[in-house]
Design a protein around this motif. Structure first.
Motif, PDB file in Angstrom:
ATOM      1  N   VAL A 275       0.849  -1.184   0.000  1.00  0.00           N
ATOM      2  CA  VAL A 275       0.000   0.000   0.000  1.00  0.00           C
ATOM      3  C   VAL A 275       0.889   1.239   0.000  1.00  0.00           C
ATOM      4  O   VAL A 275       1.817   1.351   0.814  1.00  0.00           O
ATOM      5  N   HIS A 276       0.625   2.158  -0.903  1.00  0.00           N
ATOM      6  CA  HIS A 276       1.443   3.362  -1.026  1.00  0.00           C
ATOM      7  C   HIS A 276       1.431   4.136   0.303  1.00  0.00           C
ATOM      8  O   HIS A 276       0.394   4.232   0.965  1.00  0.00           O
ATOM      9  N   PRO A 277       2.560   4.696   0.706  1.00  0.00           N
ATOM     10  CA  PRO A 277       2.610   5.406   1.999  1.00  0.00           C
ATOM     11  C   PRO A 277       1.573   6.519   2.126  1.00  0.00           C
ATOM     12  O   PRO A 277       1.019   6.726   3.207  1.00  0.00           O
ATOM     13  N   VAL A 278       1.321   7.243   1.041  1.00  0.00           N
ATOM     14  CA  VAL A 278       0.329   8.318   1.107  1.00  0.00           C
ATOM     15  C   VAL A 278      -1.057   7.736   1.346  1.00  0.00           C
ATOM     16  O   VAL A 278      -1.812   8.202   2.209  1.00  0.00           O
ATOM     17  N   LEU A 279      -1.413   6.702   0.569  1.00  0.00           N
ATOM     18  CA  LEU A 279      -2.711   6.052   0.764  1.00  0.00           C
ATOM     19  C   LEU A 279      -2.797   5.447   2.155  1.00  0.00           C
ATOM     20  O   LEU A 279      -3.849   5.492   2.808  1.00  0.00           O
ATOM     21  N   SER A 280      -1.689   4.923   2.625  1.00  0.00           N
ATOM     22  CA  SER A 280      -1.672   4.340   3.961  1.00  0.00           C
ATOM     23  C   SER A 280      -2.006   5.385   5.022  1.00  0.00           C
ATOM     24  O   SER A 280      -2.783   5.132   5.948  1.00  0.00           O
ATOM     25  N   ARG A 281      -1.436   6.583   4.892  1.00  0.00           N
ATOM     26  CA  ARG A 281      -1.720   7.650   5.858  1.00  0.00           C
ATOM     27  C   ARG A 281      -3.175   8.117   5.752  1.00  0.00           C
ATOM     28  O   ARG A 281      -3.830   8.402   6.760  1.00  0.00           O
ATOM     29  N   VAL A 282      -3.693   8.208   4.531  1.00  0.00           N
ATOM     30  CA  VAL A 282      -5.083   8.622   4.343  1.00  0.00           C
ATOM     31  C   VAL A 282      -6.025   7.625   5.012  1.00  0.00           C
ATOM     32  O   VAL A 282      -6.962   7.996   5.733  1.00  0.00           O
ATOM     33  N   LEU A 283      -5.772   6.352   4.798  1.00  0.00           N
ATOM     34  CA  LEU A 283      -6.614   5.327   5.402  1.00  0.00           C
ATOM     35  C   LEU A 283      -6.505   5.350   6.921  1.00  0.00           C
ATOM     36  O   LEU A 283      -7.512   5.242   7.627  1.00  0.00           O
ATOM     37  N   ALA A 284      -5.298   5.487   7.435  1.00  0.00           N
ATOM     38  CA  ALA A 284      -5.109   5.514   8.883  1.00  0.00           C
ATOM     39  C   ALA A 284      -5.816   6.710   9.508  1.00  0.00           C
ATOM     40  O   ALA A 284      -6.379   6.616  10.599  1.00  0.00           O
ATOM     41  N   ALA A 285      -5.786   7.856   8.827  1.00  0.00           N
ATOM     42  CA  ALA A 285      -6.467   9.042   9.339  1.00  0.00           C
ATOM     43  C   ALA A 285      -7.972   8.853   9.377  1.00  0.00           C
ATOM     44  O   ALA A 285      -8.676   9.548  10.115  1.00  0.00           O
ATOM     45  N   ARG A 286      -8.461   7.913   8.579  1.00  0.00           N
ATOM     46  CA  ARG A 286      -9.885   7.592   8.569  1.00  0.00           C
ATOM     47  C   ARG A 286     -10.196   6.350   9.393  1.00  0.00           C
ATOM     48  O   ARG A 286     -11.209   5.685   9.203  1.00  0.00           O
ATOM     49  N   GLU A 287      -9.295   6.035  10.296  1.00  0.00           N
ATOM     50  CA  GLU A 287      -9.455   4.950  11.268  1.00  0.00           C
ATOM     51  C   GLU A 287      -9.490   3.576  10.615  1.00  0.00           C
ATOM     52  O   GLU A 287     -10.050   2.629  11.171  1.00  0.00           O
ATOM     53  N   VAL A 288      -8.905   3.455   9.417  1.00  0.00           N
ATOM     54  CA  VAL A 288      -8.722   2.137   8.812  1.00  0.00           C
ATOM     55  C   VAL A 288      -7.397   1.607   9.317  1.00  0.00           C
ATOM     56  O   VAL A 288      -6.331   2.071   8.917  1.00  0.00           O
ATOM     57  N   ARG A 289      -7.457   0.665  10.216  1.00  0.00           N
ATOM     58  CA  ARG A 289      -6.265   0.220  10.925  1.00  0.00           C
ATOM     59  C   ARG A 289      -5.604  -1.004  10.284  1.00  0.00           C
ATOM     60  O   ARG A 289      -4.445  -1.283  10.492  1.00  0.00           O
ATOM     61  N   ASP A 290      -6.397  -1.803   9.565  1.00  0.00           N
ATOM     62  CA  ASP A 290      -5.864  -3.044   9.028  1.00  0.00           C
ATOM     63  C   ASP A 290      -6.631  -3.419   7.764  1.00  0.00           C
ATOM     64  O   ASP A 290      -7.494  -2.671   7.295  1.00  0.00           O
ATOM     65  N   ALA A 291      -6.312  -4.584   7.226  1.00  0.00           N
ATOM     66  CA  ALA A 291      -6.948  -5.025   5.989  1.00  0.00           C
ATOM     67  C   ALA A 291      -8.443  -5.199   6.162  1.00  0.00           C
ATOM     68  O   ALA A 291      -9.220  -4.982   5.226  1.00  0.00           O
ATOM     69  N   ARG A 292      -8.896  -5.588   7.358  1.00  0.00           N
ATOM     70  CA  ARG A 292     -10.327  -5.754   7.606  1.00  0.00           C
ATOM     71  C   ARG A 292     -11.077  -4.447   7.372  1.00  0.00           C
ATOM     72  O   ARG A 292     -12.181  -4.426   6.832  1.00  0.00           O
ATOM     73  N   GLY A 293     -10.479  -3.330   7.746  1.00  0.00           N
ATOM     74  CA  GLY A 293     -11.135  -2.053   7.564  1.00  0.00           C
ATOM     75  C   GLY A 293     -11.292  -1.644   6.119  1.00  0.00           C
ATOM     76  O   GLY A 293     -12.066  -0.745   5.798  1.00  0.00           O
ATOM     77  N   MET A 294     -10.550  -2.302   5.234  1.00  0.00           N
ATOM     78  CA  MET A 294     -10.647  -2.004   3.812  1.00  0.00           C
ATOM     79  C   MET A 294     -11.693  -2.866   3.115  1.00  0.00           C
ATOM     80  O   MET A 294     -12.036  -2.619   1.964  1.00  0.00           O
ATOM     81  N   ASP A 295     -12.184  -3.893   3.816  1.00  0.00           N
ATOM     82  CA  ASP A 295     -13.191  -4.791   3.247  1.00  0.00           C
ATOM     83  C   ASP A 295     -14.567  -4.315   3.685  1.00  0.00           C
ATOM     84  O   ASP A 295     -14.958  -4.478   4.836  1.00  0.00           O
ATOM     85  N   LEU A 296     -15.299  -3.712   2.756  1.00  0.00           N
ATOM     86  CA  LEU A 296     -16.607  -3.132   3.089  1.00  0.00           C
ATOM     87  C   LEU A 296     -17.759  -4.046   2.688  1.00  0.00           C
ATOM     88  O   LEU A 296     -18.852  -3.587   2.367  1.00  0.00           O
ATOM     89  N   SER A 297     -17.527  -5.348   2.707  1.00  0.00           N
ATOM     90  CA  SER A 297     -18.590  -6.298   2.394  1.00  0.00           C
ATOM     91  C   SER A 297     -19.643  -6.290   3.498  1.00  0.00           C
ATOM     92  O   SER A 297     -19.328  -6.166   4.683  1.00  0.00           O
ATOM     93  N   LEU A 298     -20.899  -6.453   3.101  1.00  0.00           N
ATOM     94  CA  LEU A 298     -21.986  -6.432   4.078  1.00  0.00           C
ATOM     95  C   LEU A 298     -21.903  -7.593   5.065  1.00  0.00           C
ATOM     96  O   LEU A 298     -22.495  -7.526   6.150  1.00  0.00           O
ATOM     97  N   ARG A 299     -21.169  -8.640   4.712  1.00  0.00           N
ATOM     98  CA  ARG A 299     -21.053  -9.770   5.645  1.00  0.00           C
ATOM     99  C   ARG A 299     -20.332  -9.373   6.932  1.00  0.00           C
ATOM    100  O   ARG A 299     -20.423 -10.067   7.944  1.00  0.00           O
ATOM    101  N   HIS A 300     -19.615  -8.255   6.889  1.00  0.00           N
ATOM    102  CA  HIS A 300     -18.902  -7.792   8.081  1.00  0.00           C
ATOM    103  C   HIS A 300     -19.730  -6.804   8.914  1.00  0.00           C
ATOM    104  O   HIS A 300     -19.237  -6.297   9.926  1.00  0.00           O
ATOM    105  N   LEU A 301     -20.938  -6.518   8.490  1.00  0.00           N
ATOM    106  CA  LEU A 301     -21.769  -5.555   9.213  1.00  0.00           C
ATOM    107  C   LEU A 301     -22.031  -6.072  10.631  1.00  0.00           C
ATOM    108  O   LEU A 301     -22.286  -7.263  10.841  1.00  0.00           O
ATOM    109  N   LEU A 302     -21.980  -5.172  11.596  1.00  0.00           N
ATOM    110  CA  LEU A 302     -22.268  -5.558  12.975  1.00  0.00           C
ATOM    111  C   LEU A 302     -23.683  -6.098  13.097  1.00  0.00           C
ATOM    112  O   LEU A 302     -24.604  -5.645  12.416  1.00  0.00           O
ATOM    113  N   ALA A 303     -23.871  -7.064  13.974  1.00  0.00           N
ATOM    114  CA  ALA A 303     -25.172  -7.707  14.143  1.00  0.00           C
ATOM    115  C   ALA A 303     -26.112  -6.812  14.942  1.00  0.00           C
ATOM    116  O   ALA A 303     -25.693  -6.120  15.874  1.00  0.00           O
ATOM    117  N   PRO A 304     -27.413  -6.823  14.616  1.00  0.00           N
ATOM    118  CA  PRO A 304     -28.367  -5.951  15.315  1.00  0.00           C
ATOM    119  C   PRO A 304     -28.607  -6.324  16.767  1.00  0.00           C
ATOM    120  O   PRO A 304     -29.047  -5.488  17.551  1.00  0.00           O
TER     121      PRO A 304
END
Length: 309
Positions: free
Chosen positions: A22-51
């Motif tokens: 991951v490019h260092p600039v993109l890495s900083r942008v993601l980190a500033a948006r609280e994307v801490r790891d690869a899981r935070g980059m996966d926006l599949s609905l299967r990861h949605l918190l349970a009600p």
């Protein structure tokens, strides 16, 4: 006149473990948006918190099951901003899809009634024949309005996302990720997001009862465009859970699905729905819905979102 010189200041971001490459600039942008790891980059609905992580959800679902079984008239009490309008539209469409026979809504006039479920708005709901009053994007501070509704014989289900005051309303059920004792992993849900979670929990309860043993189960994903619009317009924090909801809603819009009213507003704004972005929702569609509540009557915006064509 002397002007202060502009200075760029590097914002510190925490360490994280994004995938290698991951490019260092993109890495900083993601980190500033609280994307801490690869899981935070996966926006599949299967990861949605349970009600079921939302405090008060079982009581809320049981109340809605009673309403559906008894053919109660359900009246939604909404707010006059975009989050409130999308939440009302989602509640009306979702409850109808899940078997509620009679669903209507009321919204306050911001000049004469002010914000939230006031005693006057509760009286309006009762005049429509409500047996169950469901608040959307308000109600956590509406102690008098809830009491008035109950004095008129209505059951009251409060869904909200705002911070509570010193006392909570004596509602029959209360769902709010920011109420005391709620440990839900995404306290930043918008009002429309809370409604979506309520519908998810209700559908799960109906599924367990065999409601769709012989028919197709309602697909609530078709309503995610409303969730995305209300979430972006309300400026809540886009944590991973909210970002997942928004990403899924944008996919619905880009594919030509969702509400015709959102597509119409995109067209009026000169935006291409096939390339819809969060910026389009935040700067083109959301303000037009908000304008109805600020300048005239939010019910214009709600009717736009409910329109079938």
């Amino acid at each position: 006149m002397a002007t202060e010189s502009l200075r760029l200041r590097r914002r510190p971001v925490p360490t994280h473990a994004l995938p290698p490459g991951v490019h260092p600039v993109l890495s900083r942008v993601l980190a500033a948006r609280e994307v801490r790891d690869a899981r935070g980059m996966d926006l599949s609905l299967r990861h949605l918190l349970a009600p079921d992580g939302l405090k008060g959800m079982p009581a809320a679902v049981n109340l809605l099951l009673q309403a559906i079984d008894g053919d109660w008239r359900i009246v939604i009490a909404g707010d006059y901003d975009c989050d409130g309008a999308t939440g009302v539209a989602l509640a009306v469409l979702g409850l109808r899809a899940l078997g509620a026979a009679e669903v209507d809504y009321v919204v306050p006039n911001r000049v004469t009634m002010g914000y939230g479920l006031s005693p006057q708005l509760a009286q309006q709901a009762a005049a429509l024949g409500a047996r169950l009053l469901l608040t959307v994007d308000n109600g956590i501070a509406s102690l008098e309005g809830v009491a008035q509704a109950q004095s008129l014989g209505l059951r009251v289900l409060v869904t909200d996302h705002h911070l509570p005051g010193p006392a909570l309303p004596a509602a029959d059920a209360l769902v709010n990720p920011n109420q005391p004792g709620c440990t839900f992993g995404s306290p930043h849900l918008a009002g429309v997001g809370v409604v979506f979670y309520l519908l998810l929990a209700l559908r799960a309860a109906l599924r367990r009862r065999g409601a769709w043993a012989t028919t197709a189960e309602p697909d609530l994903r078709v309503f995610l465009d409303l969730v995305a619009l209300g979430t972006v317009a309300d400026l809540v924090r886009l944590d991973t859970n909210n970002r997942t909801l928004v990403a899924a809603g944008l996919q619905v819009i880009r594919a030509g699905g969702g509400r015709p009213g959102i597509h119409a507003l995109m067209q009026v704004a000169g935006r291409d729905a096939r390339r819809a972005s969060a910026a389009d929702l935040g700067f083109a569609v959301g303000p037009r819905i908000n304008a109805a509540g600020r300048l005239e009557d939010i019910r214009i915006g709600i009717r736009c979102l409910l329109a079938d064509t």
